[in-house]
Motif scaffolding. Structure first.
Motif, PDB file in Angstrom:
ATOM      1  N   PRO A 294       5.259  -5.556  11.348  1.00  0.00           N
ATOM      2  CA  PRO A 294       4.977  -6.192  10.168  1.00  0.00           C
ATOM      3  C   PRO A 294       3.727  -5.436   9.638  1.00  0.00           C
ATOM      4  O   PRO A 294       2.581  -5.121  10.458  1.00  0.00           O
ATOM      5  CB  PRO A 294       4.328  -7.644  10.621  1.00  0.00           C
ATOM      6  CG  PRO A 294       5.231  -7.624  11.950  1.00  0.00           C
ATOM      7  CD  PRO A 294       5.119  -6.333  12.564  1.00  0.00           C
ATOM      8  N   ALA A 295       3.983  -5.041   8.421  1.00  0.00           N
ATOM      9  CA  ALA A 295       2.453  -4.187   7.615  1.00  0.00           C
ATOM     10  C   ALA A 295       2.894  -4.465   6.244  1.00  0.00           C
ATOM     11  O   ALA A 295       4.092  -4.608   5.820  1.00  0.00           O
ATOM     12  CB  ALA A 295       2.689  -2.759   7.954  1.00  0.00           C
ATOM     13  N   GLU A 296       2.012  -4.247   5.434  1.00  0.00           N
ATOM     14  CA  GLU A 296       2.030  -4.527   3.949  1.00  0.00           C
ATOM     15  C   GLU A 296       0.995  -3.580   3.273  1.00  0.00           C
ATOM     16  O   GLU A 296      -0.173  -3.250   3.960  1.00  0.00           O
ATOM     17  CB  GLU A 296       1.789  -5.912   3.485  1.00  0.00           C
ATOM     18  CG  GLU A 296       0.554  -6.609   3.943  1.00  0.00           C
ATOM     19  CD  GLU A 296       0.509  -7.925   3.447  1.00  0.00           C
ATOM     20  OE1 GLU A 296       1.698  -8.309   3.254  1.00  0.00           O
ATOM     21  OE2 GLU A 296      -0.501  -8.770   3.538  1.00  0.00           O
ATOM     22  N   VAL A 297       1.512  -3.054   2.066  1.00  0.00           N
ATOM     23  CA  VAL A 297       0.431  -2.307   1.400  1.00  0.00           C
ATOM     24  C   VAL A 297       0.264  -2.885  -0.241  1.00  0.00           C
ATOM     25  O   VAL A 297       1.300  -3.382  -0.788  1.00  0.00           O
ATOM     26  CB  VAL A 297       1.115  -0.809   1.043  1.00  0.00           C
ATOM     27  CG1 VAL A 297       0.059  -0.027   0.063  1.00  0.00           C
ATOM     28  CG2 VAL A 297       1.361  -0.037   2.426  1.00  0.00           C
ATOM     29  N   ARG A 298      -1.050  -2.738  -0.552  1.00  0.00           N
ATOM     30  CA  ARG A 298      -1.382  -3.352  -1.771  1.00  0.00           C
ATOM     31  C   ARG A 298      -1.718  -1.959  -2.605  1.00  0.00           C
ATOM     32  O   ARG A 298      -2.975  -1.259  -2.177  1.00  0.00           O
ATOM     33  CB  ARG A 298      -2.365  -4.466  -1.756  1.00  0.00           C
ATOM     34  CG  ARG A 298      -2.846  -4.913  -3.322  1.00  0.00           C
ATOM     35  CD  ARG A 298      -3.645  -6.005  -3.130  1.00  0.00           C
ATOM     36  NE  ARG A 298      -3.118  -7.137  -2.443  1.00  0.00           N
ATOM     37  CZ  ARG A 298      -2.520  -8.014  -3.098  1.00  0.00           C
ATOM     38  NH1 ARG A 298      -2.038  -7.984  -4.355  1.00  0.00           N
ATOM     39  NH2 ARG A 298      -1.934  -9.064  -2.298  1.00  0.00           N
ATOM     40  N   VAL A 299      -1.393  -1.658  -3.661  1.00  0.00           N
ATOM     41  CA  VAL A 299      -1.760  -0.815  -4.236  1.00  0.00           C
ATOM     42  C   VAL A 299      -2.935  -1.115  -5.377  1.00  0.00           C
ATOM     43  O   VAL A 299      -2.720  -1.821  -6.305  1.00  0.00           O
ATOM     44  CB  VAL A 299      -0.597   0.045  -5.428  1.00  0.00           C
ATOM     45  CG1 VAL A 299      -1.073   1.035  -6.276  1.00  0.00           C
ATOM     46  CG2 VAL A 299       0.370   0.507  -4.461  1.00  0.00           C
ATOM     47  N   LEU A 300      -4.068  -0.295  -5.298  1.00  0.00           N
ATOM     48  CA  LEU A 300      -5.128  -0.402  -6.177  1.00  0.00           C
ATOM     49  C   LEU A 300      -5.381   0.692  -7.264  1.00  0.00           C
ATOM     50  O   LEU A 300      -4.979   1.583  -6.828  1.00  0.00           O
ATOM     51  CB  LEU A 300      -6.178  -0.588  -5.317  1.00  0.00           C
ATOM     52  CG  LEU A 300      -6.137  -1.491  -4.141  1.00  0.00           C
ATOM     53  CD1 LEU A 300      -7.654  -1.339  -3.405  1.00  0.00           C
ATOM     54  CD2 LEU A 300      -6.027  -3.093  -4.640  1.00  0.00           C
TER      55      LEU A 300
END
Length: 302
Positions: A294-300
């Protein structure tokens, strides 16, 4: 996925088991032989670099003679790799492109870690075995002396470095049936659903428990970040969220932030993130399609 392991560890046995389950196996050792067959540009380059003494009387490559030149000589080995690796990579890419849609492709690469190509794959699997077991196999199965087998193992990258590059380690110190069972479980529980998620353009579903701090989380973040950078370029990626707090219990999800140069570049990242295995999810994030991590990326925008 990329599959690797030290000499005598049983990488080929694992590749055969994945093939039996339906994988498309691209064997770099076989490709390394093909690109230096008589009449190929690869063989011509090898002869130009190391002399006609690396040829047999029939014009084919004399592998033992070439091995005597490069074994133990780092500069010579690097020169040979500089000839062979680009040829192997081009042939491997062509075979991968020709694989059926949705296929699970296993890239069997002895020097995956040494070649620095781990980030190119959705998953890296290392087949491992105790050095004494590997020596015993090399003596029994390949006719090496104990000293020769030990020297061949010592000439390769150390086991700890190889394991550090792994998303999954398959222990093959025991009976062949144990390796088969481990490969079958990885296939059914992780590889098949991972491939299905990618084919259907959806992230994995998970409901992670809160667990004690795992000292492996930082290294897992680094592997995931390298995989993303391989696709998006050298953009800032940070480990964020609860798993980034050293010593703290947290939901077992590796959180990451990826910085885009401008708002207009945010949408441009969707395709390369998808190629890295991260697909659009709730709340504007991208989540891993791999059910095993499980992993997630938020684009800033920064």
């Amino acid at each position: 996925m990329g599959l690797t392991g030290g000499i005598g560890a049983g990488k080929s046995a694992a590749a055969a088991r994945f093939a039996a389950n339906g994988a498309v196996v691209i064997d770099s050792d076989r490709l390394a032989r093909e690109v230096v067959e008589p009449g190929t540009p690869g063989l011509a380059e090898v002869v130009a670099a190391f002399g006609s003494g690396v040829l047999r009387d029939d014009g084919a490559l004399d592998r033992p003679a070439l091995g005597r030149i490069v074994f133990g000589d780092a500069a010579a080995r690097k020169r040979l790799e500089g000839i062979l690796h680009p040829l192997i990579q081009r042939r491997s890419a062509a075979l991968a492109s020709a694989a059926p849609a949705g296929a699970i492709i296993v890239n069997d690469i002895p020097l995956l870690v040494e070649g620095g190509v781990a980030a190119a794959y959705h998953l890296v699997v290392v087949v491992d075995a105790a050095p004494a077991v590997r020596v015993e196999r090399l003596v029994r199965d390949r006719g090496m002396t104990t000293d020769d087998a030990s020297a061949r193992i010592a000439a390769q990258i150390d086991d700890a470095t190889r394991r550090a590059a792994a998303d999954v380690v398959l222990d093959n110190s025991g009976a062949p049936s144990a390796l088969d069972s481990a490969a079958d479980a990885l296939w059914a529980d992780r590889l098949v659903p991972f491939a299905r998620n990618l084919a259907e353009d959806r992230p994995a579903a998970w409901a992670p428990d809160v667990v004690a701090y795992d000292p492996a989380w930082p290294a897992q973040f680094e592997r995931l970040a390298a995989r993303i950078r391989h696709r998006v370029g050298d953009r800032p990626i940070a480990h964020v969220g609860p798993t980034a707090i050293v010593g703290a219990a947290a939901p077992d999800v590796i959180g990451m932030s990826l910085t885009a140069g401008s708002a207009s570049q945010v949408d441009d990242l969707r395709s390369p993130l998808g190629a890295a295995g991260f697909l659009p999810s709730a709340g504007g994030t991208y989540a891993n399609a791999d059910p095993g991590r499980p992993a997630e990326v938020r684009v800033l925008v920064g």
